[in-house]
Design a protein around this motif. Structure first.
Motif, PDB file in Angstrom:
ATOM      1  N   ASN A 177     -14.095  44.606  93.241  1.00 26.51           N
ATOM      2  CA  ASN A 177     -14.042  43.619  94.324  1.00 26.51           C
ATOM      3  C   ASN A 177     -12.613  43.503  94.872  1.00 26.51           C
ATOM      4  N   THR A 178     -12.507  43.410  96.173  1.00 24.34           N
ATOM      5  CA  THR A 178     -11.214  43.375  96.852  1.00 24.34           C
ATOM      6  C   THR A 178     -10.686  41.950  96.932  1.00 24.34           C
ATOM      7  N   PRO A 179      -9.423  41.718  96.571  1.00 17.02           N
ATOM      8  CA  PRO A 179      -8.869  40.361  96.662  1.00 17.02           C
ATOM      9  C   PRO A 179      -8.517  39.998  98.099  1.00 17.02           C
ATOM     10  N   GLN A 180      -8.299  38.727  98.334  1.00 17.95           N
ATOM     11  CA  GLN A 180      -7.798  38.311  99.640  1.00 17.95           C
ATOM     12  C   GLN A 180      -6.381  38.845  99.837  1.00 17.95           C
ATOM     13  N   ASN A 181      -5.620  38.847  98.739  1.00 20.64           N
ATOM     14  CA  ASN A 181      -4.266  39.384  98.783  1.00 20.64           C
ATOM     15  C   ASN A 181      -3.808  39.656  97.355  1.00 20.64           C
ATOM     16  N   PHE A 182      -2.845  40.550  97.180  1.00 15.33           N
ATOM     17  CA  PHE A 182      -2.269  40.767  95.856  1.00 15.33           C
ATOM     18  C   PHE A 182      -0.879  41.354  96.009  1.00 15.33           C
ATOM     19  N   VAL A 234       2.289  43.323  93.335  1.00 13.54           N
ATOM     20  CA  VAL A 234       2.802  43.764  92.042  1.00 13.54           C
ATOM     21  C   VAL A 234       4.314  43.867  92.152  1.00 13.54           C
ATOM     22  N   ALA A 235       5.017  43.208  91.212  1.00 12.18           N
ATOM     23  CA  ALA A 235       6.472  43.265  91.169  1.00 12.18           C
ATOM     24  C   ALA A 235       6.901  43.361  89.714  1.00 12.18           C
ATOM     25  N   GLY A 236       7.250  44.552  89.265  1.00 14.65           N
ATOM     26  CA  GLY A 236       7.617  44.748  87.869  1.00 14.65           C
ATOM     27  C   GLY A 236       6.449  44.461  86.951  1.00 14.65           C
ATOM     28  N   ASP A 237       6.657  43.516  86.010  1.00 13.56           N
ATOM     29  CA  ASP A 237       5.583  43.175  85.079  1.00 13.56           C
ATOM     30  C   ASP A 237       4.803  41.956  85.542  1.00 13.56           C
ATOM     31  N   SER A 238       4.880  41.653  86.830  1.00 11.53           N
ATOM     32  CA  SER A 238       4.194  40.496  87.394  1.00 11.53           C
ATOM     33  C   SER A 238       3.135  40.931  88.405  1.00 11.53           C
ATOM     34  N   LEU A 239       1.973  40.326  88.303  1.00 14.40           N
ATOM     35  CA  LEU A 239       0.848  40.608  89.200  1.00 14.40           C
ATOM     36  C   LEU A 239       0.366  39.301  89.806  1.00 14.40           C
ATOM     37  N   THR A 240       0.282  39.237  91.121  1.00 19.17           N
ATOM     38  CA  THR A 240      -0.228  38.064  91.831  1.00 19.17           C
ATOM     39  C   THR A 240      -1.532  38.426  92.525  1.00 19.17           C
ATOM     40  N   ILE A 241      -2.575  37.625  92.277  1.00 14.54           N
ATOM     41  CA  ILE A 241      -3.885  37.862  92.891  1.00 14.54           C
ATOM     42  C   ILE A 241      -4.338  36.593  93.601  1.00 14.54           C
ATOM     43  N   THR A 242      -4.681  36.713  94.866  1.00 15.91           N
ATOM     44  CA  THR A 242      -5.284  35.603  95.610  1.00 15.91           C
ATOM     45  C   THR A 242      -6.746  35.921  95.867  1.00 15.91           C
ATOM     46  N   ALA A 243      -7.614  35.046  95.361  1.00 15.21           N
ATOM     47  CA  ALA A 243      -9.059  35.209  95.527  1.00 15.21           C
ATOM     48  C   ALA A 243      -9.552  34.318  96.660  1.00 15.21           C
ATOM     49  N   ALA A 244     -10.519  34.806  97.404  1.00 16.16           N
ATOM     50  CA  ALA A 244     -11.051  34.067  98.543  1.00 16.16           C
ATOM     51  C   ALA A 244     -12.109  33.056  98.110  1.00 16.16           C
ATOM     52  N   ASN A 245     -12.530  32.227  99.032  1.00 22.10           N
ATOM     53  CA  ASN A 245     -13.599  31.245  98.809  1.00 22.10           C
ATOM     54  C   ASN A 245     -14.876  31.927  98.326  1.00 22.10           C
ATOM     55  N   GLY A 246     -15.547  31.307  97.360  1.00 21.59           N
ATOM     56  CA  GLY A 246     -16.817  31.822  96.858  1.00 21.59           C
ATOM     57  C   GLY A 246     -16.667  32.886  95.794  1.00 21.59           C
ATOM     58  N   SER A 247     -15.463  33.110  95.319  1.00 24.91           N
ATOM     59  CA  SER A 247     -15.231  34.171  94.335  1.00 24.91           C
ATOM     60  C   SER A 247     -15.406  33.655  92.917  1.00 24.91           C
ATOM     61  N   ASP A 248     -16.217  34.355  92.134  1.00 24.42           N
ATOM     62  CA  ASP A 248     -16.464  33.983  90.740  1.00 24.42           C
ATOM     63  C   ASP A 248     -17.174  35.142  90.059  1.00 24.42           C
ATOM     64  N   PRO A 269     -12.351  39.128  92.440  1.00 18.51           N
ATOM     65  CA  PRO A 269     -11.579  40.380  92.365  1.00 18.51           C
ATOM     66  C   PRO A 269     -10.991  40.543  90.971  1.00 18.51           C
ATOM     67  N   ILE A 270     -11.133  41.735  90.383  1.00 18.32           N
ATOM     68  CA  ILE A 270     -10.625  42.017  89.046  1.00 18.32           C
ATOM     69  C   ILE A 270      -9.875  43.340  89.095  1.00 18.32           C
ATOM     70  N   LEU A 271      -8.587  43.310  88.756  1.00 19.42           N
ATOM     71  CA  LEU A 271      -7.796  44.531  88.700  1.00 19.42           C
ATOM     72  C   LEU A 271      -7.868  45.072  87.278  1.00 19.42           C
ATOM     73  N   THR A 272      -8.474  46.247  87.104  1.00 18.60           N
ATOM     74  CA  THR A 272      -8.836  46.734  85.780  1.00 18.60           C
ATOM     75  C   THR A 272      -8.145  48.054  85.420  1.00 18.60           C
ATOM     76  N   PHE A 273      -8.076  48.306  84.107  1.00 23.84           N
ATOM     77  CA  PHE A 273      -7.628  49.596  83.604  1.00 23.84           C
ATOM     78  C   PHE A 273      -8.428  49.945  82.356  1.00 23.84           C
TER      79      PHE A 273
END
Length: 222
Positions: free
Chosen positions: A39-44, A46-60, A75-79
């Motif tokens: 699933n695609t996030p509204q925004n994300f 990555v800066a070094g060891d930091s990850l920011t994820i913004t999820a949109a309305n209705g996301s669960d 949205p789930i960023l996976t490995f």
């Protein structure tokens, strides 16, 4: 929680089609493997060891225990992890609405997963929650905090998974130990959700990942 009704078969199809292609691989410092989106996030960002994820309305991501509704839109960023590992991260959530949250997942597919969640609960408290889904989700609030940030640790030893949390990253408490037997290869993921709000931003920082089994069932330490 009021969730969007979805047919279970469609959930599985949507999950598979949402897996990112190799060209979408993302690298995070601290994670030795490429990451990709379910699933695609509204925004994300990555800066070094930091990850920011913004999820949109209705996301669960949730399969109601009563069987009346299922949702798989967060949205789930996976490995793909090693056979055994310990993953630690600080989670800070921009809580606005009830059920806003940031989570770490163990994901086989949309009908079998572990969700380790830091959530703005319906009790009006910031709650450390956990749920294990085998078709249906068992849903449990395990601890509360007054701060909007907490440290999470996810550890694996064989089929045993340990979920641990810490207010400051030093003293750890076990949330649950669970024997989880996936029916497909697992992926580990970072996620944000906003079932009722306009959006929700979750920041994962101080991310560390170490292959190998954990030895301490109280703290998740190796």
């Amino acid at each position: 929680m009021k969730k969007k009704f979805l047919v279970l078969g469609s959930l599985i199809l949507a999950f598979c089609s949402a897996m990112a292609t190799p060209a979408d691989s993302i690298r995070i410092k601290g994670i030795p493997y490429p990451c990709s989106w379910i699933n695609t996030p509204q925004n994300f960002n990555v800066a070094g060891d930091s990850l920011t994820i913004t999820a949109a309305n209705g996301s669960d991501f949730y399969n109601y225990p009563g069987g009346n509704y299922n949702i798989a839109t967060a949205p789930i960023l996976t490995f793909k992890p090693d056979e055994n590992f310990v993953l630690t991260a600080k989670i800070r959530v921009d809580f606005k609405k009830t059920y806003d949250g940031g989570a770490i997942y163990v994901m086989a597919d949309s009908t079998q997963y572990i969700k380790f969640l830091f959530e703005n609960s319906h009790y009006g408290k910031f709650a450390v929650c956990s749920g294990v889904t085998n078709t249906y989700t068992d849903d449990s609030n395990n601890a509360t905090t007054i701060k909007n940030e907490v440290y999470f640790r996810l550890a694996k030893s064989g089929n045993m998974f340990g979920l641990f949390y810490s207010p400051e990253g030093k003293t750890w408490e076990a949330i649950r130990l669970v024997n989880f037997v996936p029916k497909a290869p697992i992926r580990i993921g970072f996620s944000s959700q906003s079932p009722l709000g306009e959006n929700c931003t979750s920041v994962f920082s101080e991310i560390t990942y170490t292959p190998g089994t954990f030895k301490d069932a109280k703290t998740g330490g190796m």
